[in-house]
Write a protein that holds these residues in place. Sequence first.
Motif: not given
Length: 503
Positions: A327-343
């Motif tokens: 429903f909410i996509q994680r960021g596309g690359h490791s430099g984005e703040y939400d690349a691993s987790c969306v809580y």
Amino acid sequence: MAERRNVSVGSSLLERDAQEDNLALINIASNKQLFADNYLIESLKDARQVMNPARKLENNPILWPEKPWEGDYLGVSDVWFDHADQVFKMFYRPATHRAYLTPDGALAAEAPTDDDPITACLALSDDGINWERPDLGLVEYQGSKKNNLLPEDAFMPYFFQDLHEEDPRKRYKGLIRTGSTTTTMTFDLYYSPDSLNWTPCEHNPVIDTAPRIGRWGPTKFMGWDPIRQVYAAHMENCHHRRCPHDKRLIGRAESPDMVHWSDPETILMPDEQDPPDTEFYVMPVIVYAGLYVGLPWIFRTNDSTHHPELVFSRNGIHYERNYREPFIQRGGHSGEYDASCVYNLEPLVHNDRIYTYYTGSNWRSYRTLLELGDRGVGAIGVAETPLDGFVAVEGKKRGYSEMVTRSFGFDGRQLRLNLQAHLADDVLPNECEVRVALLTPNHQPLPGFGFEDADPITTTNQAHLVSWQGRSDLGELAGGPIKLHFYFRNAKLFAFQFVDPAD
């Protein structure tokens, strides 16, 4: 003489007076109807239900750790609209995390623990998008009280605004949990008129699992459930209680008064369609248009990522997982703040938008944080959804797609339709077209309300007035039963509702 009866609609019972010759098996009254499940959908032709991912705002993250007391990680705790102050408020928790290798090469970390003092902050916003940190003057930090830090006794780890509560002294409910996976667990309840000054409940602890060892996992108290007429909490119900399934699952507990609670029962668990490493970490839930809308955190344990999906229920117990995309996509690359987790938190409905606030992080495991070094961060973002826009019925670009509802009775004199003109790269706005025909329960067109009579709808609107040769008054048909037959192209259909002209 009129006959009184109860008619089941999902999980709720609607009472109405009805003539024996004018009874509908389903009575939707004047309640808004979404197309998120199949409860009212009888058939689809060249059409399907599609989940609409929430759209991240361009100015995300809306809060970034930038103050000296905020460390390198901001976790959103609660967001609500304060009706008394007419402002959005946010509780968030700052923290500092560090991963490093010991001299013998072992991975180690410095992070907050349950025994540390609680650090929390308050942020304010007029629109829910642009936030400011007010100078509260309540807590001294490095010799100054010019900050937005909250006193430790002002913040509740579990919190909700209770609009069902009649006593203004108890407008806000807060809870504090004690216990661990190796001990028993308790919850103490507190009341507040303003979300900052708290009074303990005289019946504490209101939840006590003794003598059972273990505690609930991550928990969200949804507050008052208007369908089941109880207070409810949803929690991770297995792994932290060390149940035999040994996988994180979602449970639900209920209370009539926030003091007396049922034992949690599991209501949602991964199935054969999920990858083997899938677990459910927690599930924020709201009631929206007669539906339970849940956003379970999908935890992929192999790669340590989190994202939310959408699930729907009519009774709060049996949930449908028809949409397995984020429903909410994680960021596309490791430099984005939400690349691993969306809580994420539960969706917040305000005026014509739905906001879902979340903590985004580009790491979950300390091994990843070690690799990122100073680039490891946690910050707060928001994603928006148009009103009613969790799921849409979509169809063809050229030619008509069709949807027919089950038969139902209704209250009101007008039919309103929430739709979006669905524009592709080479499609002009005036190519959207929606017509609504009315049918009898056995699919016979109602005279004067057929396809040829229906006035075409061609533009986006959250409350289009449906009409037939300029006529919109349906008062003579109220009670039903009728069916709706939608003909549409280049459109997303979100919801419909019968209303009176003054509504």
